[in-house]
Design a protein around this motif. Structure first.
Motif, PDB file in Angstrom:
ATOM      1  N   LYS A 147     -39.318 -76.479-108.248  1.00 24.86           N
ATOM      2  CA  LYS A 147     -39.027 -77.352-107.117  1.00 24.86           C
ATOM      3  C   LYS A 147     -40.299 -77.730-106.368  1.00 24.86           C
ATOM      4  O   LYS A 147     -40.477 -78.860-105.931  1.00 24.86           O
ATOM      5  N   LYS A 148     -41.192 -76.744-106.246  1.00 25.16           N
ATOM      6  CA  LYS A 148     -42.440 -77.003-105.517  1.00 25.16           C
ATOM      7  C   LYS A 148     -43.294 -78.035-106.252  1.00 25.16           C
ATOM      8  O   LYS A 148     -43.850 -78.945-105.647  1.00 25.16           O
ATOM      9  N   ARG A 151     -41.854 -81.472-105.725  1.00 22.12           N
ATOM     10  CA  ARG A 151     -42.143 -82.015-104.388  1.00 22.12           C
ATOM     11  C   ARG A 151     -43.594 -82.487-104.311  1.00 22.12           C
ATOM     12  O   ARG A 151     -43.899 -83.517-103.722  1.00 22.12           O
ATOM     13  N   SER A 155     -44.790 -86.264-103.509  1.00 24.02           N
ATOM     14  CA  SER A 155     -45.455 -86.419-102.215  1.00 24.02           C
ATOM     15  C   SER A 155     -46.683 -87.319-102.340  1.00 24.02           C
ATOM     16  O   SER A 155     -47.459 -87.222-103.295  1.00 24.02           O
ATOM     17  N   SER A 226     -38.169 -73.254 -92.491  1.00 23.84           N
ATOM     18  CA  SER A 226     -37.496 -74.530 -92.261  1.00 23.84           C
ATOM     19  C   SER A 226     -36.612 -74.868 -93.458  1.00 23.84           C
ATOM     20  O   SER A 226     -36.832 -74.366 -94.562  1.00 23.84           O
ATOM     21  N   GLU A 228     -36.628 -77.442 -95.225  1.00 21.95           N
ATOM     22  CA  GLU A 228     -37.427 -78.049 -96.291  1.00 21.95           C
ATOM     23  C   GLU A 228     -38.087 -76.979 -97.167  1.00 21.95           C
ATOM     24  O   GLU A 228     -38.119 -77.092 -98.396  1.00 21.95           O
ATOM     25  N   VAL A 229     -38.625 -75.934 -96.510  1.00 22.76           N
ATOM     26  CA  VAL A 229     -39.264 -74.853 -97.262  1.00 22.76           C
ATOM     27  C   VAL A 229     -38.231 -74.091 -98.077  1.00 22.76           C
ATOM     28  O   VAL A 229     -38.454 -73.735 -99.248  1.00 22.76           O
ATOM     29  N   ALA A 231     -35.504 -75.238 -99.245  1.00 24.85           N
ATOM     30  CA  ALA A 231     -35.053 -76.083-100.357  1.00 24.85           C
ATOM     31  C   ALA A 231     -35.999 -75.983-101.550  1.00 24.85           C
ATOM     32  O   ALA A 231     -35.586 -76.159-102.699  1.00 24.85           O
ATOM     33  N   ASP A 232     -37.288 -75.702-101.285  1.00 24.39           N
ATOM     34  CA  ASP A 232     -38.265 -75.583-102.359  1.00 24.39           C
ATOM     35  C   ASP A 232     -38.265 -74.200-103.008  1.00 24.39           C
ATOM     36  O   ASP A 232     -38.860 -74.007-104.071  1.00 24.39           O
ATOM     37  N   CYS A 480     -30.830 -71.791 -92.063  1.00 23.43           N
ATOM     38  CA  CYS A 480     -32.073 -71.077 -92.362  1.00 23.43           C
ATOM     39  C   CYS A 480     -31.870 -69.565 -92.411  1.00 23.43           C
ATOM     40  O   CYS A 480     -32.761 -68.826 -92.836  1.00 23.43           O
TER      41      CYS A 480
END
Length: 640
Positions: A147-148, A151, A155, A226, A228-229, A231-232, A480
């Motif tokens: 996932k990272k 992204r 990005s 967060s 977003e983090v 999710a990764d 979270c």
């Protein structure tokens, strides 16, 4: 005496590549003979390179054999090194990125030549983590970073990772880990409230990068990540996913270099063994002396038994009445009460029936009523080696105990239902101890009862008055704090309310005590401390999940996740590995034997898990801080 021509014929050329940090790699050709020792080869190398620097950390790495040549007194002939050998002269300590459990990444210099067991000990000393034997290094699977990477690909701007660099920079290239990070003759002192090293401890770090500013980054609890983090992050969804993740544990008996780890590669530093030694706030007396809240950590029910016995003796001699609780310690306590029982059967609805239950030693007997207690029971259940699973819903006033009792062809499943919290805590604690072969006479029984009651109070929804006002003022993202599975089941407002309710139960506690409460709640979960592997048992036609815990092995159905059989380490007679067919074989008492091959990982990893847990069970509070490393390797290394 050999002439120069005779020596030339007995000698041969050896090509060695020299790898120096921040410098181009170069080849050096040496003329050597088979009786030259490894130390002599390195001396010749340094003389021929003719560069003034500290070479003490350099050693020879044999690329074809994938091993270090660290026995400098051995000759080339004894090592088997010939002219075709590809040798690399390289520093033993290299940079490594470690991702900690709090998702922070540190970068520090680690020994690539020491076995992982010793390297992890050095890492934990550098980071001031106690009980290094409970941790190890995990090489994450490709899915972990998938996932990272996706992204980063999508990005537009480069993503900069927050890394705490603990390299003592600038240093002489190849220098080992700074010995100033840790003192073997002193015990670290921590502030009991914040958990950070006390000021006296800070002086040990001297000029190292782990100063007050950086050390607090590691010591303080990190805020929730967060969305977003999160999710990764790679989050395994099934037992098979968890089994794949556990395939990445490094071999503790081999070095990082031998296992193909590259310089500056990222590994995960994780707790591998879930048997935490002496996890008690009263462990460090010096630690508590720094706090004015020492009395908050003690519990009146945990009074020292020797002191209590002496007090009773003194009262008795003076003609008073002693505490009856300690008068007759030879009696084995028993529980007797009305409980409800249910045995699951196909095509039958879940209906509980009331019986009179008697719990004594490590067995439960139940009768149709209290008057028949002196006769033959309906059934007697031996709980030694069974699985005890809580079946509780505090809000719904449901206090159940699920027992999975091992039998010859699987597990005997029994459900018990209690009427209230106190009854549940007493019977649950007795079941937990009986599963370990202990009775209620054991000193851990009362603390276990109190821990269960404390856990029930944490789950109790008693903060309704504070909840309404708290929700309006609280800036919180509930997703979270909970798993994706839980987030899908409930609305965000419902989750926030439940989180706030749970928080009210620990809000007034000191930080250390609150953390211990959290750990105890975690330890009470049915799946606590289980590490999963996909295996194929001998004689079976389908794959199963093997769960490895600190005291048992569990065979689990891969599709349903339901336990099939449990085997306790206390009943284990011996275990071994057939390295040719990569099969683990284990013998237990009563002529029970099992064998399986590992499908999701190398069988050495499972073998090391079993041996590691047995090794950790030998630790004693009376022994000093040093560990028997030879015993660890004897129990976990195997003979490949």
């Amino acid at each position: 005496m050999l002439s120069s021509s005779d020596f030339a014929s007995a000698s041969w050329e050896l090509v060695v590549r020299v790898e120096r940090p921040n410098e181009e790699e170069k080849e050096v050709t040496l003329r050597v003979s088979g009786d030259l020792h490894i130390g002599g080869v390195m001396l010749k190398l340094v003389e021929q390179i003719n560069i003034s620097q500290d070479w003490s950390d350099f050693a020879l790495w044999w690329e074809q054999k994938h091993c270090w040549l660290l026995k400098t007194h051995w000759t080339l002939d004894k090592c088997g090194v010939q002219a075709d050998a590809k040798l690399l002269f390289t520093p033993q300590h290299k940079m490594l990125r470690l991702r900690l459990p709090n998702l922070k990444t540190v970068r520090l210099r680690v020994s690539f030549s020491a076995v992982v067991f010793r390297a992890v000990g050095d890492i934990c000393r550098a980071l001031n983590i106690r009980r290094a034997e409970e941790l190890s290094l995990l090489k994450p699977s490709d899915e972990y970073f998938k996932k990272k990477k996706k992204r980063e690909k999508n990005s537009k701007e480069p993503i900069i990772e927050d890394i705490l660099n603990l390299e003592v920079s600038p240093t002489i290239s190849g220098s080992p880990v700074n010995p100033g990070l840790y003192s073997k003759t002193m015990t670290p002192m921590y502030d009991p409230i914040s958990g950070t090293p006390a000021s006296s401890t800070m002086t040990w770090f001297s000029d190292s990068p782990l100063t007050e500013q950086n050390c607090s980054i590691l010591a303080f609890s990190q805020p929730p990540q967060s969305p977003e983090v999160l999710a990764d992050m790679y989050q395994p969804r099934s037992l098979i996913d968890k089994a794949k993740l556990n395939a990445g544990w490094l071999d503790s008996s081999r070095s990082l270099m031998e296992q193909g780890i590259q310089e500056d590669e990222q590994l995960l530093l994780r707790f591998k063994y879930y048997t935490f030694f002496d996890l008690n706030p009263k462990y460090h007396i010096s630690k508590l002396s720094l706090s004015t809240e020492t009395q908050d950590f003690t519990n009146e029910s945990e009074i020292d038994e020797v002191e209590a016995a002496l007090s009773n003796l003194e009262v008795t001699l003076e003609g008073g009445k002693a505490d009856s609780a300690l008068e007759d310690i030879t009696d084995i306590p028993k529980l007797a009460d009305n409980l409800k029982l249910f045995r699951p059967k196909k095509l039958i609805l879940k209906a509980f029936k009331q019986y009179w239950f008697v719990f004594k030693d490590t067995s439960i007997a139940y009768f149709k009523n209290k008057e028949l207690e002196q006769g033959e029971p309906v059934e007697k259940l031996n709980l030694r080696g069974c699985e005890v699973v809580p079946d509780v819903n505090v809000a719904g006033r449901k206090f159940g105990i699920k027992l999975l009792i091992p039998i010859a062809d699987g597990m005997n499943e029994v459900y018990l239902r209690c009427d209230h919290e106190t009854q549940y805590a007493q019977w649950m604690a007795a079941c937990i101890l009986a599963s370990k072969g202990k009775t209620m006479a054991d000193s851990s029984y009362q603390p276990e009862v109190l821990n269960i009651l404390s856990f029930l109070r944490m789950k109790n929804r008693n903060a309704a008055s504070l909840m309404a006002s708290g929700l309006e003022n609280m800036d919180m993202n509930p997703e979270c704090f909970v798993s994706p599975r839980c987030a899908k089941k409930h609305k965000s407002k419902q989750l926030a309310a439940r989180i706030l309710e749970a928080h009210q139960n620990v809000a007034q506690m000191p930080l250390v005590e609150a953390k211990l409460q959290f750990i105890q709640a975690w330890q009470s979960l049915p799946e606590f401390g289980l590490t999963y592997y996909l295996v194929r048992f001998k004689g079976s036609k389908k794959d199963d999940i093997l769960g490895v815990s600190y005291n048992r092995l569990i065979r689990i159905d891969a599709n349903s996740g339901i336990p099939i059989t449990t085997w306790r380490f206390t009943n284990m007679k011996q275990w071994n590995v057939n390295w040719e067919i990569r099969q683990v074989a284990i013998e237990f008492d009563q002529n029970v034997s099992i064998a399986f091959t590992c499908l999701s990982a190398d069988c050495k990893i499972v073998h090391e898990y079993i041996g590691g847990y047995i090794f950790l069970s030998t630790r004693s509070k009376d022994q000093n801080e040093s560990l028997d490393e030879d015993l660890f390797h004897k129990l976990t290394g195997g003979q490949e």
